[in-house]
Design a protein around this motif. Structure first.
Motif, PDB file in Angstrom:
ATOM      1  N   ASP A 245       0.842  -1.194   0.000  1.00 36.28           N
ATOM      2  CA  ASP A 245       0.000   0.000   0.000  1.00 36.28           C
ATOM      3  C   ASP A 245       0.881   1.249   0.000  1.00 36.28           C
ATOM      4  OD1 ASP A 245      -3.008  -0.707   1.928  1.00 36.28           O
ATOM      5  OD2 ASP A 245      -2.106  -1.645   0.167  1.00 36.28           O
ATOM      6  N   ALA A 246       0.418   2.259  -0.716  1.00 34.79           N
ATOM      7  CA  ALA A 246       1.054   3.585  -0.722  1.00 34.79           C
ATOM      8  C   ALA A 246       2.400   3.581  -1.429  1.00 34.79           C
ATOM      9  CB  ALA A 246       1.212   4.130   0.702  1.00 34.79           C
ATOM     10  N   THR A 247       2.627   2.609  -2.287  1.00 35.73           N
ATOM     11  CA  THR A 247       3.850   2.668  -3.120  1.00 35.73           C
ATOM     12  C   THR A 247       3.554   3.453  -4.403  1.00 35.73           C
ATOM     13  OG1 THR A 247       3.198   0.478  -3.918  1.00 35.73           O
ATOM     14  CG2 THR A 247       4.989   0.556  -2.313  1.00 35.73           C
ATOM     15  N   GLU A 365       9.420   6.688   3.480  1.00 34.93           N
ATOM     16  CA  GLU A 365       8.689   7.433   2.424  1.00 34.93           C
ATOM     17  C   GLU A 365       7.287   6.842   2.279  1.00 34.93           C
ATOM     18  OE1 GLU A 365       8.781  10.048   0.784  1.00 34.93           O
ATOM     19  OE2 GLU A 365       7.473   9.701  -0.960  1.00 34.93           O
ATOM     20  N   ARG A 368       5.168   8.025   5.029  1.00 34.68           N
ATOM     21  CA  ARG A 368       4.789   9.443   4.797  1.00 34.68           C
ATOM     22  C   ARG A 368       3.614   9.522   3.840  1.00 34.68           C
ATOM     23  NH1 ARG A 368       4.844  13.175   1.402  1.00 34.68           N
ATOM     24  NH2 ARG A 368       5.836  11.976  -0.290  1.00 34.68           N
ATOM     25  N   ARG A 369       3.676   8.729   2.768  1.00 35.58           N
ATOM     26  CA  ARG A 369       2.606   8.749   1.776  1.00 35.58           C
ATOM     27  C   ARG A 369       1.304   8.193   2.380  1.00 35.58           C
ATOM     28  NH1 ARG A 369       5.472   6.568  -3.816  1.00 35.58           N
ATOM     29  NH2 ARG A 369       7.190   8.079  -3.861  1.00 35.58           N
ATOM     30  N   ALA A 411      10.132   3.381  -6.638  1.00 35.31           N
ATOM     31  CA  ALA A 411       9.026   4.345  -6.842  1.00 35.31           C
ATOM     32  C   ALA A 411       9.147   5.525  -5.889  1.00 35.31           C
ATOM     33  CB  ALA A 411       7.699   3.634  -6.650  1.00 35.31           C
ATOM     34  N   LYS A 415       6.189  11.414  -9.078  1.00 38.09           N
ATOM     35  CA  LYS A 415       5.209  10.662  -9.882  1.00 38.09           C
ATOM     36  C   LYS A 415       5.609  10.667 -11.345  1.00 38.09           C
ATOM     37  CE  LYS A 415       1.577  12.217  -6.714  1.00 38.09           C
ATOM     38  NZ  LYS A 415       0.304  12.980  -6.563  1.00 38.09           N
ATOM     39  N   VAL A 418       8.651   8.368 -12.000  1.00 40.53           N
ATOM     40  CA  VAL A 418       8.259   6.943 -11.933  1.00 40.53           C
ATOM     41  C   VAL A 418       7.478   6.577 -13.188  1.00 40.53           C
ATOM     42  CG1 VAL A 418       6.858   5.266 -10.678  1.00 40.53           C
ATOM     43  CG2 VAL A 418       8.279   6.911  -9.411  1.00 40.53           C
TER      44      VAL A 418
HETATM   45  N1  LIG Z   1       5.898   9.013  -6.870  1.00 36.99           N
HETATM   46  C1  LIG Z   1       5.237   9.576  -5.845  1.00 36.99           C
HETATM   47  N2  LIG Z   1       5.833  10.511  -5.091  1.00 36.99           N
HETATM   48  C2  LIG Z   1       5.192  11.071  -4.054  1.00 36.99           C
HETATM   49  N3  LIG Z   1       3.922  10.763  -3.661  1.00 36.99           N
HETATM   50  C3  LIG Z   1       3.303   9.811  -4.384  1.00 36.99           C
HETATM   51  C4  LIG Z   1       3.904   9.170  -5.506  1.00 36.99           C
HETATM   52  N4  LIG Z   1       3.026   8.260  -6.002  1.00 36.99           N
HETATM   53  C5  LIG Z   1       1.923   8.338  -5.228  1.00 36.99           C
HETATM   54  N5  LIG Z   1       2.089   9.279  -4.274  1.00 36.99           N
HETATM   55  C6  LIG Z   1       1.131   9.668  -3.229  1.00 36.99           C
HETATM   56  O1  LIG Z   1       1.233   8.657  -2.236  1.00 36.99           O
HETATM   57  C7  LIG Z   1      -0.068   8.289  -1.756  1.00 36.99           C
HETATM   58  C8  LIG Z   1      -0.308   6.793  -2.066  1.00 36.99           C
HETATM   59  O2  LIG Z   1      -0.366   6.648  -3.468  1.00 36.99           O
HETATM   60  P1  LIG Z   1      -1.359   5.539  -4.099  1.00 36.99           P
HETATM   61  O3  LIG Z   1      -1.274   5.688  -5.569  1.00 36.99           O
HETATM   62  O4  LIG Z   1      -2.686   5.618  -3.441  1.00 36.99           O
HETATM   63  O5  LIG Z   1      -0.600   4.202  -3.620  1.00 36.99           O
HETATM   64  P2  LIG Z   1      -1.199   2.719  -3.615  1.00 36.99           P
HETATM   65  O6  LIG Z   1      -2.284   2.651  -4.621  1.00 36.99           O
HETATM   66  O7  LIG Z   1      -0.020   1.866  -3.952  1.00 36.99           O
HETATM   67  O8  LIG Z   1      -1.664   2.485  -2.232  1.00 36.99           O
HETATM   68  C9  LIG Z   1      -1.051   9.176  -2.468  1.00 36.99           C
HETATM   69  O9  LIG Z   1      -1.345  10.279  -1.615  1.00 36.99           O
HETATM   70  C10 LIG Z   1      -0.306   9.649  -3.706  1.00 36.99           C
HETATM   71  O10 LIG Z   1      -0.725  10.942  -4.113  1.00 36.99           O
END
Ligand SMILES: Nc1ncnc2c1ncn2[C@@H]1O[C@H](COP(=O)(O)OP(=O)(O)O)[C@@H](O)[C@H]1O
Ligand SMILES: Nc1nc2c(ncn2[C@@H]2O[C@H](COP(=O)(O)OP(=O)(O)OP(=O)(O)O)[C@@H](O)[C@H]2O)c(=O)[nH]1
Length: 432
Positions: A245-247, A365, A368-369, A411, A415, A418
């Protein structure tokens, strides 16, 4: 001390408690999933001299009175649910003086021979503990044992079992001896078709066996019936994005969908969303079969859409297998099945994607996300947060899955960075 095995076996047969299944097993008492269990076995004869037993005594039996309890029903659904219920009951009802360890009974190197239970150490030898355990045994198909040391300091297991309220009064003792550490962590015996499924039929069969106790299974099976078991991929590439999650999977897959003008799918598919929380509350055998069927239903959608356009998938079989293996395998990271193990083998009847991208992000990281996103974590994600070892196991299991293996992408960058790296990868792998 002569062991009246014949009498015990006859009695065991009468009580539908196949005694031989216990005497030929090794027991692994696990204090903490991060360290090796303590292994012991039952012995019909008292070995001449068993100095190692003192080590066993120190680790397991010097902390007051000891008990073990296992669910013994042959019905795997009932056994899985009894174990899960038993854990909840023991955690909530045992006196605070008790220490609860996971206890696995298994035949070394025999898959699916594993019976999970609990080993209880009661430092204060509290009568309340024994009464509470006996009440539990009276209400379910459990095998309850107590452990005693005789005057000469040798350790014995006394079996007291019940058949739904009829408690057996005749107890028989077995000598306990130290068992050698097996070549593999015993939890590896409990993966194939127990927490990871390698065919549609095997996953389907689990939910069929759940129809009585989990009525929602019928609706999931009806949806599975509608999907073509061997969905054939269309001419357009199928790209799976994996990661904790949050990658950044959701962010990346949405951008890829726009740029590639493709279809965006996920596993489990939307048609199963309404039952997800219901199956997340079930023990691994049932929960993982649910996610496995989700992959087959998603495969049906992938086959259809890949005939029309590129397909991007948010999680697929890698997530199902990686989370299941990492959850099931106890011990250190080294306990994971070796890279060449068949547990990492892609199911032969599951549509194979052209490219699987594993997004990895430094733990701080990612945290944090997760915070920035503020979305409620799944129970498993909360576990990932709290348990660095579990997170490492999930990520390592992802990397070990073959055919197709993941292409790992850092990642952590922006954004945009990546996205452009993954687009280059897709161009190279899928000629897009
Ligand atoms: N490359 C990135 N750098 C910084 N923040 C990011 C990046 N990719 C996604 N985020 C942010 O991190 C959080 C999790 O992203 P998300 O796409 O929901 O991850 P996942 O679907 O893997 O759980 C979101 O708030 C998104 O805006
Ligand atoms: N999709 C999926 N999730 C699983 C599976 N097994 C366990 N999970 C759990 O479900 C969580 C993810 O559920 P998702 O619906 O994919 O949640 P999500 O919003 O897509 O998660 P992210 O996009 O990764 O943040 C994982 O973090 C695991 O804890 C599986 O087979 N497939």
């Amino acid at each position: 001390m002569s062991i009246r095995l014949n009498c015990l076996s006859n009695m065991a047969r009468r009580l539908n408690c196949n005694f031989s299944q216990w005497s030929s097993r090794v027991f692994a008492a696990e204090f903490d999933s991060r360290c090796d269990p303590v292994y012991f076995a039952l012995s019909a004869q008292t070995p001449a001299a068993d100095e190692k037993q003192s080590l066993l005594f120190q680790k397991l039996f010097s902390q007051g009175k000891a008990y073990s309890i296992h669910a013994i029903t042959d019905d795997r659904i009932q056994r899985a649910r009894s174990y899960s219920d038993l854990q909840d009951k023991l955690v909530s009802a045992l006196p605070k003086s008790c220490n609860l360890l996971q206890l696995i009974a298994f035949h070394p190197n025999v898959n699916n021979s594993l019976v999970k239970g609990f080993f209880i150490q009661d430092a204060l030898n509290n009568a309340e503990t024994e009464n509470m355990l006996k009440d539990l045994v009276k209400s379910e198909e459990f095998h309850l044992c107590t452990y005693v040391s005789s005057e000469d300091g040798t350790l014995w297991q006394q079996c007291v079992w019940s058949q739904r309220g009829k408690e057996c009064t005749d107890v028989t003792k077995h000598y306990i001896t130290v068992a050698a550490k097996p070549e593999y962590h015993p939890s590896l015996l409990n993966i194939i078709n127990t927490v990871v499924f390698y065919s549609f039929e095997d996953a389907y069969r689990v939910l069929q066996e759940c129809k009585e106790c989990i009525p929602e299974s019928k609706e999931v099976l009806e949806l599975a019936d509608q999907c073509l078991k061997n969905s054939t991929k269309g001419r357009f590439p199928v790209i799976v994005i994996e990661g904790l999650d949050a990658t950044g999977k959701t962010t990346l897959t949405q951008s890829l969908q726009e740029i590639l003008r493709g279809a965006l799918l996920r596993s489990p598919p939307g048609c199963l969303s309404q039952w997800r929380a219901r199956f997340d509350a079930e023990p691994p055998l049932i929960r993982r079969a649910f996610y496995a069927l989700g992959n087959y239903i998603s495969a049906c959608d992938i086959a259809r859409e890949s005939a029309k356009s590129p397909v991007i998938v948010d999680r697929y079989w890698h997530s199902t297998a990686a989370y299941a293996i990492a959850t099931e395998v106890g011990g250190a990271l080294e306990s994971l099945p070796s890279s060449h193990s068949e547990v990492y083998r892609w199911p032969r009847d599951l549509l194979t994607p052209d490219l699987v991208v594993l997004l990895t992000v430094r733990p701080e990281e990612r945290a944090r996300r997760l915070r920035a996103r503020g979305v409620e974590k799944t129970r498993e994600e909360a576990e990932l947060e709290a348990n660095n070892l579990f997170r490492q196991k999930v990520e390592e299991a992802y990397r070990r899955i073959q055919d197709p293996a993941c292409v790992v992408i850092d990642a952590s960058p922006s954004k945009e960075e990546v996205l452009s790296e993954v687009l280059l990868l897709i161009q190279k792998h899928c000629n897009l």
